[in-house]
Design a protein around this motif. Structure first.
Motif, PDB file in Angstrom:
ATOM      1  N   TRP A  25      82.489 163.533  11.239  1.00 45.24           N
ATOM      2  CA  TRP A  25      81.908 164.615  11.106  1.00 45.24           C
ATOM      3  C   TRP A  25      80.239 164.362  10.975  1.00 45.24           C
ATOM      4  CZ3 TRP A  25      80.594 168.298   6.851  1.00 45.24           C
ATOM      5  CH2 TRP A  25      80.020 169.259   7.088  1.00 45.24           C
ATOM      6  N   LEU A  26      80.264 163.301  10.002  1.00 40.15           N
ATOM      7  CA  LEU A  26      78.658 162.973   9.278  1.00 40.15           C
ATOM      8  C   LEU A  26      78.088 161.733  10.136  1.00 40.15           C
ATOM      9  CD1 LEU A  26      79.538 163.649   5.445  1.00 40.15           C
ATOM     10  CD2 LEU A  26      78.007 165.413   7.210  1.00 40.15           C
ATOM     11  N   GLY A  27      78.837 160.958  10.300  1.00 40.27           N
ATOM     12  CA  GLY A  27      78.374 159.473  10.906  1.00 40.27           C
ATOM     13  C   GLY A  27      78.514 158.885  12.015  1.00 40.27           C
ATOM     14  N   SER A  28      79.482 159.332  12.792  1.00 36.05           N
ATOM     15  CA  SER A  28      80.057 158.926  13.960  1.00 36.05           C
ATOM     16  C   SER A  28      78.914 158.832  15.148  1.00 36.05           C
ATOM     17  CB  SER A  28      81.388 159.317  14.393  1.00 36.05           C
ATOM     18  OG  SER A  28      81.127 160.689  14.854  1.00 36.05           O
ATOM     19  N   ALA A  29      78.107 159.887  14.929  1.00 42.65           N
ATOM     20  CA  ALA A  29      77.018 160.091  16.110  1.00 42.65           C
ATOM     21  C   ALA A  29      75.934 159.165  15.942  1.00 42.65           C
ATOM     22  CB  ALA A  29      76.404 161.406  15.789  1.00 42.65           C
ATOM     23  N   ALA A  30      75.654 158.740  14.464  1.00 47.15           N
ATOM     24  CA  ALA A  30      74.733 157.520  14.343  1.00 47.15           C
ATOM     25  C   ALA A  30      75.261 156.292  14.804  1.00 47.15           C
ATOM     26  CB  ALA A  30      74.542 157.360  12.794  1.00 47.15           C
ATOM     27  N   LEU A  31      76.547 156.002  14.834  1.00 40.85           N
ATOM     28  CA  LEU A  31      77.283 154.746  15.509  1.00 40.85           C
ATOM     29  C   LEU A  31      77.051 154.866  16.935  1.00 40.85           C
ATOM     30  CD1 LEU A  31      79.266 152.399  15.034  1.00 40.85           C
ATOM     31  CD2 LEU A  31      81.011 153.962  15.856  1.00 40.85           C
ATOM     32  N   ILE A  32      77.431 155.783  17.718  1.00 38.36           N
ATOM     33  CA  ILE A  32      77.271 155.782  19.198  1.00 38.36           C
ATOM     34  C   ILE A  32      75.633 155.554  19.287  1.00 38.36           C
ATOM     35  CG2 ILE A  32      77.921 157.116  21.118  1.00 38.36           C
ATOM     36  CD1 ILE A  32      80.305 156.208  19.715  1.00 38.36           C
ATOM     37  N   ALA A  33      74.957 156.358  18.796  1.00 37.59           N
ATOM     38  CA  ALA A  33      73.550 156.269  19.017  1.00 37.59           C
ATOM     39  C   ALA A  33      72.980 154.787  18.802  1.00 37.59           C
ATOM     40  CB  ALA A  33      72.626 157.139  18.089  1.00 37.59           C
ATOM     41  N   GLY A  34      73.494 154.105  17.986  1.00 30.92           N
ATOM     42  CA  GLY A  34      73.107 152.889  17.628  1.00 30.92           C
ATOM     43  C   GLY A  34      73.492 151.699  18.656  1.00 30.92           C
ATOM     44  N   LEU A  35      74.420 152.052  19.582  1.00 31.38           N
ATOM     45  CA  LEU A  35      74.963 151.495  20.771  1.00 31.38           C
ATOM     46  C   LEU A  35      74.023 151.611  21.911  1.00 31.38           C
ATOM     47  CD1 LEU A  35      78.814 151.617  19.870  1.00 31.38           C
ATOM     48  CD2 LEU A  35      77.334 149.694  19.425  1.00 31.38           C
ATOM     49  N   HIS A  36      72.992 152.316  21.902  1.00 33.53           N
ATOM     50  CA  HIS A  36      72.138 152.638  23.197  1.00 33.53           C
ATOM     51  C   HIS A  36      71.679 151.444  23.974  1.00 33.53           C
ATOM     52  CE1 HIS A  36      68.992 151.415  20.405  1.00 33.53           C
ATOM     53  NE2 HIS A  36      68.231 151.404  21.419  1.00 33.53           N
ATOM     54  N   HIS A  37      71.909 150.296  23.509  1.00 34.55           N
ATOM     55  CA  HIS A  37      71.442 149.116  24.347  1.00 34.55           C
ATOM     56  C   HIS A  37      72.459 148.851  25.431  1.00 34.55           C
ATOM     57  CE1 HIS A  37      73.762 146.658  21.547  1.00 34.55           C
ATOM     58  NE2 HIS A  37      72.824 147.060  20.789  1.00 34.55           N
ATOM     59  N   SER A  38      73.666 149.004  25.078  1.00 27.96           N
ATOM     60  CA  SER A  38      74.757 148.789  25.793  1.00 27.96           C
ATOM     61  C   SER A  38      75.629 150.052  26.188  1.00 27.96           C
ATOM     62  CB  SER A  38      75.652 147.765  25.180  1.00 27.96           C
ATOM     63  OG  SER A  38      76.791 147.484  26.102  1.00 27.96           O
ATOM     64  N   PRO A  39      75.635 150.419  27.249  1.00 27.62           N
ATOM     65  CA  PRO A  39      76.461 151.844  27.663  1.00 27.62           C
ATOM     66  C   PRO A  39      77.935 151.330  27.575  1.00 27.62           C
ATOM     67  CG  PRO A  39      74.989 151.188  29.606  1.00 27.62           C
ATOM     68  CD  PRO A  39      74.856 150.334  28.269  1.00 27.62           C
ATOM     69  N   VAL A  40      78.323 150.111  27.745  1.00 30.35           N
ATOM     70  CA  VAL A  40      79.853 149.731  28.124  1.00 30.35           C
ATOM     71  C   VAL A  40      80.232 149.881  26.444  1.00 30.35           C
ATOM     72  CG1 VAL A  40      81.414 147.887  28.374  1.00 30.35           C
ATOM     73  CG2 VAL A  40      79.616 148.169  30.017  1.00 30.35           C
ATOM     74  N   HIS A  41      79.450 149.381  25.411  1.00 30.54           N
ATOM     75  CA  HIS A  41      79.984 149.565  24.282  1.00 30.54           C
ATOM     76  C   HIS A  41      80.023 150.866  23.755  1.00 30.54           C
ATOM     77  CE1 HIS A  41      78.550 144.987  23.836  1.00 30.54           C
ATOM     78  NE2 HIS A  41      79.733 144.960  23.620  1.00 30.54           N
ATOM     79  N   ALA A  42      79.268 151.698  24.055  1.00 27.98           N
ATOM     80  CA  ALA A  42      79.176 153.153  23.717  1.00 27.98           C
ATOM     81  C   ALA A  42      80.330 153.946  24.344  1.00 27.98           C
ATOM     82  CB  ALA A  42      77.753 153.790  24.076  1.00 27.98           C
ATOM     83  N   VAL A  43      80.527 153.620  25.697  1.00 27.54           N
ATOM     84  CA  VAL A  43      82.039 154.189  26.201  1.00 27.54           C
ATOM     85  C   VAL A  43      83.163 153.642  25.395  1.00 27.54           C
ATOM     86  CG1 VAL A  43      83.213 154.321  28.209  1.00 27.54           C
ATOM     87  CG2 VAL A  43      80.821 154.580  28.348  1.00 27.54           C
ATOM     88  N   LEU A  44      83.266 152.533  25.101  1.00 29.28           N
ATOM     89  CA  LEU A  44      84.281 151.956  24.348  1.00 29.28           C
ATOM     90  C   LEU A  44      84.580 152.495  23.053  1.00 29.28           C
ATOM     91  CD1 LEU A  44      84.463 148.180  25.424  1.00 29.28           C
ATOM     92  CD2 LEU A  44      86.079 150.096  25.993  1.00 29.28           C
ATOM     93  N   ALA A  45      83.333 152.670  22.165  1.00 30.61           N
ATOM     94  CA  ALA A  45      83.378 153.272  20.817  1.00 30.61           C
ATOM     95  C   ALA A  45      83.813 154.702  20.933  1.00 30.61           C
ATOM     96  CB  ALA A  45      81.870 153.235  20.131  1.00 30.61           C
ATOM     97  N   THR A  46      83.406 155.537  21.908  1.00 32.17           N
ATOM     98  CA  THR A  46      83.615 156.800  22.215  1.00 32.17           C
ATOM     99  C   THR A  46      85.188 156.919  22.375  1.00 32.17           C
ATOM    100  OG1 THR A  46      81.437 157.368  22.890  1.00 32.17           O
ATOM    101  CG2 THR A  46      83.048 159.057  23.278  1.00 32.17           C
ATOM    102  N   TYR A  47      85.606 156.081  23.194  1.00 35.50           N
ATOM    103  CA  TYR A  47      87.114 155.973  23.623  1.00 35.50           C
ATOM    104  C   TYR A  47      87.986 155.703  22.215  1.00 35.50           C
ATOM    105  CZ  TYR A  47      91.427 154.858  25.626  1.00 35.50           C
ATOM    106  OH  TYR A  47      92.878 154.573  25.991  1.00 35.50           O
ATOM    107  N   ALA A  48      87.561 154.631  21.563  1.00 34.85           N
ATOM    108  CA  ALA A  48      88.216 154.437  20.601  1.00 34.85           C
ATOM    109  C   ALA A  48      88.387 155.463  19.479  1.00 34.85           C
ATOM    110  CB  ALA A  48      87.787 153.075  19.858  1.00 34.85           C
ATOM    111  N   LEU A  49      87.057 156.010  19.171  1.00 32.17           N
ATOM    112  CA  LEU A  49      87.015 157.367  18.296  1.00 32.17           C
ATOM    113  C   LEU A  49      87.863 158.334  18.756  1.00 32.17           C
ATOM    114  CD1 LEU A  49      83.306 157.617  17.363  1.00 32.17           C
ATOM    115  CD2 LEU A  49      85.222 156.875  15.878  1.00 32.17           C
ATOM    116  N   ALA A  50      87.879 158.619  20.096  1.00 31.25           N
ATOM    117  CA  ALA A  50      88.907 159.818  20.516  1.00 31.25           C
ATOM    118  C   ALA A  50      90.551 159.451  20.389  1.00 31.25           C
ATOM    119  CB  ALA A  50      88.669 159.792  22.137  1.00 31.25           C
TER     120      ALA A  50
END
Length: 99
Positions: A25-50
């Protein structure tokens, strides 16, 4: 038979799941936003969180059920075990390999 460790493990699991949901609720958005240089890593992180969110819900339900079923008794009797004396034969369930 009463198993106090099962209750404590279930309670600890609920604490861990609660901390995860708080972080989500508090910090996962910052994790995803920190992966902005690699969309593949952002998608994998979002999938892992889901996936972890979907797994944490039944795990929490099972932990609550285990806590209800193994709730410690407040008026239980404690029976001290007598120490094993050297030279005394070991009980049959210890076997010869008991240390």
């Amino acid at each position: 038979m009463h198993y106090p460790l099962r209750y404590r493990r279930a309670r600890s699991l609920l604490y861990v799941i609660g901390l995860f949901w708080l972080w989500l609720w508090l910090g996962s958005a910052a994790l995803i936003a920190g992966l902005h240089h690699s969309p593949v890593h952002a998608v994998l992180a979002t999938y892992a969180l889901a996936v972890v969110v979907l797994v944490s819900i039944p795990a929490a339900v099972l932990a609550v059920i285990r806590m209800i079923l193994t709730h410690p008794r407040r008026h239980a009797d404690v029976v001290p075990l007598k120490p094993h004396q050297p030279g005394e034969p070991a009980h049959w369930w210890y076997g010869e390999k008991a240390s």
